[in-house]
Motif scaffolding. Sequence first.
Motif, PDB file in Angstrom:
ATOM      1  N   GLY A 198       0.464  -1.316  -0.036  1.00  0.00           N
ATOM      2  CA  GLY A 198       0.102  -0.016  -0.353  1.00  0.00           C
ATOM      3  C   GLY A 198       0.843   1.267   0.247  1.00  0.00           C
ATOM      4  N   LEU A 199       1.565   1.234   0.672  1.00  0.00           N
ATOM      5  CA  LEU A 199       2.674   2.197   0.784  1.00  0.00           C
ATOM      6  C   LEU A 199       3.677   2.637  -0.858  1.00  0.00           C
ATOM      7  N   SER A 200       3.394   1.436  -1.355  1.00  0.00           N
ATOM      8  CA  SER A 200       4.063   1.873  -2.773  1.00  0.00           C
ATOM      9  C   SER A 200       3.190   2.190  -3.849  1.00  0.00           C
ATOM     10  N   GLU A 250       1.049   3.980  -3.852  1.00  0.00           N
ATOM     11  CA  GLU A 250       0.511   5.409  -3.842  1.00  0.00           C
ATOM     12  C   GLU A 250       1.762   6.902  -4.672  1.00  0.00           C
ATOM     13  N   ARG A 251       2.692   5.362  -5.141  1.00  0.00           N
ATOM     14  CA  ARG A 251       3.524   6.272  -5.202  1.00  0.00           C
ATOM     15  C   ARG A 251       3.960   5.583  -7.036  1.00  0.00           C
ATOM     16  N   VAL A 252       3.726   4.770  -7.291  1.00  0.00           N
ATOM     17  CA  VAL A 252       4.014   3.789  -8.530  1.00  0.00           C
ATOM     18  C   VAL A 252       2.843   4.480  -9.610  1.00  0.00           C
ATOM     19  N   THR A 253       3.471   4.192 -10.718  1.00  0.00           N
ATOM     20  CA  THR A 253       2.618   5.083 -12.285  1.00  0.00           C
ATOM     21  C   THR A 253       2.189   3.636 -12.608  1.00  0.00           C
ATOM     22  N   ASP A 254       2.458   2.453 -12.287  1.00  0.00           N
ATOM     23  CA  ASP A 254       1.680   0.916 -13.035  1.00  0.00           C
ATOM     24  C   ASP A 254       1.610   0.444 -12.544  1.00  0.00           C
ATOM     25  N   PRO A 255       0.469   0.024 -11.409  1.00  0.00           N
ATOM     26  CA  PRO A 255      -0.184  -0.750 -10.565  1.00  0.00           C
ATOM     27  C   PRO A 255       0.302  -2.306 -10.930  1.00  0.00           C
ATOM     28  N   GLY A 256      -0.447  -2.510 -12.241  1.00  0.00           N
ATOM     29  CA  GLY A 256      -0.213  -3.841 -12.440  1.00  0.00           C
ATOM     30  C   GLY A 256       1.390  -4.190 -12.709  1.00  0.00           C
ATOM     31  N   GLU A 257       2.273  -3.000 -13.014  1.00  0.00           N
ATOM     32  CA  GLU A 257       3.438  -3.981 -12.469  1.00  0.00           C
ATOM     33  C   GLU A 257       3.923  -3.983 -11.594  1.00  0.00           C
ATOM     34  N   PHE A 258       3.905  -2.994 -11.019  1.00  0.00           N
ATOM     35  CA  PHE A 258       4.156  -2.792  -9.779  1.00  0.00           C
ATOM     36  C   PHE A 258       3.749  -5.009  -9.125  1.00  0.00           C
ATOM     37  N   GLU A 316      13.797   0.606  -1.972  1.00  0.00           N
ATOM     38  CA  GLU A 316      12.706   0.952  -2.199  1.00  0.00           C
ATOM     39  C   GLU A 316      11.867   2.039  -1.098  1.00  0.00           C
ATOM     40  N   PHE A 317      11.760   1.023  -0.297  1.00  0.00           N
ATOM     41  CA  PHE A 317      11.257   2.744   1.100  1.00  0.00           C
ATOM     42  C   PHE A 317      11.878   3.592   1.341  1.00  0.00           C
ATOM     43  N   LEU A 318      13.146   3.119   1.871  1.00  0.00           N
ATOM     44  CA  LEU A 318      14.687   3.436   2.686  1.00  0.00           C
ATOM     45  C   LEU A 318      15.422   5.605   1.812  1.00  0.00           C
ATOM     46  N   ALA A 319      15.465   3.937   1.039  1.00  0.00           N
ATOM     47  CA  ALA A 319      15.924   4.824  -0.578  1.00  0.00           C
ATOM     48  C   ALA A 319      15.075   6.079  -1.807  1.00  0.00           C
ATOM     49  N   THR A 320      13.355   6.239  -1.110  1.00  0.00           N
ATOM     50  CA  THR A 320      13.313   7.111  -1.460  1.00  0.00           C
ATOM     51  C   THR A 320      12.688   8.062  -0.657  1.00  0.00           C
ATOM     52  N   VAL A 321      12.921   7.538   0.621  1.00  0.00           N
ATOM     53  CA  VAL A 321      12.303   8.904   1.654  1.00  0.00           C
ATOM     54  C   VAL A 321      13.681   9.624   1.979  1.00  0.00           C
ATOM     55  N   ASN A 349       2.936   6.160   7.292  1.00  0.00           N
ATOM     56  CA  ASN A 349       3.095   5.650   7.523  1.00  0.00           C
ATOM     57  C   ASN A 349       2.156   4.527   8.319  1.00  0.00           C
ATOM     58  N   GLN A 350       2.478   3.239   7.828  1.00  0.00           N
ATOM     59  CA  GLN A 350       1.532   2.309   9.166  1.00  0.00           C
ATOM     60  C   GLN A 350       2.098   1.787   9.838  1.00  0.00           C
ATOM     61  N   LEU A 351       3.397   2.119   9.806  1.00  0.00           N
ATOM     62  CA  LEU A 351       4.676   0.587  10.525  1.00  0.00           C
ATOM     63  C   LEU A 351       5.228   1.900  11.469  1.00  0.00           C
ATOM     64  N   LEU A 352       5.001   3.101  11.610  1.00  0.00           N
ATOM     65  CA  LEU A 352       4.654   3.744  13.056  1.00  0.00           C
ATOM     66  C   LEU A 352       3.766   4.191  13.596  1.00  0.00           C
ATOM     67  N   ILE A 353       3.755   2.970  14.695  1.00  0.00           N
ATOM     68  CA  ILE A 353       2.271   2.929  16.220  1.00  0.00           C
ATOM     69  C   ILE A 353       2.232   3.854  16.652  1.00  0.00           C
TER      70      ILE A 353
END
Length: 727
Positions: A230-232, A234-242, A260-265, A307-311
């Motif tokens: 779900g986090l990704s 929201e950013r991708v342009t092609d959901p099917g490919e993801f 993916e995540f840490l490299a993009t924040v 970010n649901q990984l921060l609770i």
Amino acid sequence: MSVVEGTSLAATKLRPPVPPGRFVRRSRLDDILDSGVDGHARLVLVSAPAGSGKSTLLASWLSGRPEAVAWLQAEESDSDPARFWSYLVEAVGQAHPAAAIDLKPVVAGSNGDDLVVVTALVNALAAVAGPLVVVIDDYHLIDNGSVQRGMERLIDLCPHQVTIVLSTRIDPPFRLGRLRVRDQIAEIRGADLRFDTDEASGLLGSLDRALLDQLCGRTEGWAAGLVLAGLSLERVTDPGEFVEAFRGDDQFVVEYLRDEFLATVDANDRRRLLETSILEQLSGALVDAVTGATGGARWLSDTAAVNQLLIGLDRTRTWFRYHHLFRDLLRLEAQQAFPERIPGLHARAAAWFESQGDHGQAIVHRLAAGDAHKAARLLLIHGQRLLAGGQTETLRGFLEQLGDVAKTLTWCALFYGWCEYIDGRYSRSESWLDTMADVAPEGFDHTPAISLRMNISLARGDVATALATARQVSATDQLMSYSCDLATATGAAYAWAGLADEARRALRFAAEKAAAERFRTAHVLALVYQAIVEFDSAASAQTAASTAIDTAQEFGLAAYHGVAPAYAIRARTGDDPARAHADATHALNLARRSSTDLALGFVLTACGDTLIGLGDAAGEPLLAEARSIFARCPDPGVAGRYLARTESRHGLAEAGNGRAAALVEQLTEREMAVLRYLPAEMSQRDIASELFVTLNTVKTHCRAIYRKLGVGDRKAAVQAAREADLL
């Protein structure tokens, strides 16, 4: 960190986590949980791997239930029995404050003894009005056998209006089959927690249903994998490919979060994430202190929103924690990115916790920073609190992490001594006291160690050494100036030595001081020793023993092993055969759990005496067992004399071992000289050397001493001499 008033218990551990901004109400799982509570199941077990959504499920479910809730977020350090039960009692107290008031001193006074605590907790829960749900999250982190036994017993005995809910990655070591046969358990497993397509749509939004089906298949419905997807998305342009590339297994999650995540924040966000990964829980002020930046509170709030990984851990959005999988990855990344900075980050965290008065967390971070000396200085204060709270396993853990530093500081050596004593390792305890004496600076006050030295002596059955120390204490004002445990130990030494007047004075003061200090175990022990003092007078002993037992029951300590002598005395001095038999049985069960040789030998003797009088054949073997225990005691005091009298009265020993009404004949000056050495752990050859006489001369004097005192051995001679005011 927010703490519970008067303790170091973190308040955020005692509240359910706040459900994320986007969560799915899963009615099929709610129905299972509802049926467990409504059907009065003793246990609701939610057992599934990490990242399955257990905590979120329970938190959202509880928000829709009417019952009062006691929530405990377990941590690895909670395996200390006293710490675990303290937290659980405090959790219950959040829902029903009155229930926890009397339970807190029971936990501390019994060092978290599972039999004592669970008995008191069950009684307190039985008095609670209305239903209560008790939840322990991450129960798999508890690996202490005593806690496991206690929890299983709590589940067995819990009142019908109380439901225990355990969330865990692995099944607890309980007899779950028995609960299943009795239909007393409701269970949710990993397969149950897998998201189906409909549930995933609520979590991921307007994704095409075919892609949802594919994504659920690739993640096997694993909650953590879906959240990451779900986090990704929201950013991708092609959901099917993801979706085609996304897997969602553990290894992929690690790689994905890193690549993916840490490299993009944002770089600043990434730095804060890595720097704060050293923390178990986060607040804005703590984040600022660790990172050296500002705006931590806003950063936490903004990050948690996306970010649901921060609770979130409270409704005020003050405290947060990272999802365990995310935290572990961040720590690995931090270790690779800037290993040289990590000790400094821990030092900053330690300074912040110390400024907040949370010395426990400050010590944890000082140790992680590699600063053992500052950790040890904090332990001077915190160690006393841990001992007072019965958290000896936590204290021992800190001491072991200090390594060689603990061997160079007086207070660490003393704490080690208490830990070893409580665990029944008296030689090691004494060795640590010797270490303390070796490293003590000139002018150091050794008084805090005196009660431990007396307790070690009494535990070994060395009344003479304990008595000598007690007399030194009584000659000063130390009883007035120090805690009640010193007065209790002094009174105990006089009681076991049969010096009634001195014992009564010390124990009366000990009971008053313990009551003022709310040290309930010491209070009960002082009353138990008073019963021992009065043992020769049946009526007085019966009254004193009943007072001790009633007080123990009032304090929730009826199952405390230290009360065993009082039950044994009430059995021996009572006139109701049925109650006497029940008291003797209970006394034996308690004494065999954790009593010292002196107390166990006394209880065995009193109970053996009682059972023989009741015509029970089990009594005589108890006296034989007591004899074998006292044989290894250097000086069992009145307990040894009582055994000799009992054996004589029942025709199990020579009559000469009975109490002498008076001296058969006065001792000579040389016999008195030998008598003064008998309480010491010296052989007759050593005594001869000290007195510059032959071994045969000492043997002759000893035989004369025994004859004149009307006893048959050295230990009995020592006690008879005390009673005759010769020692």
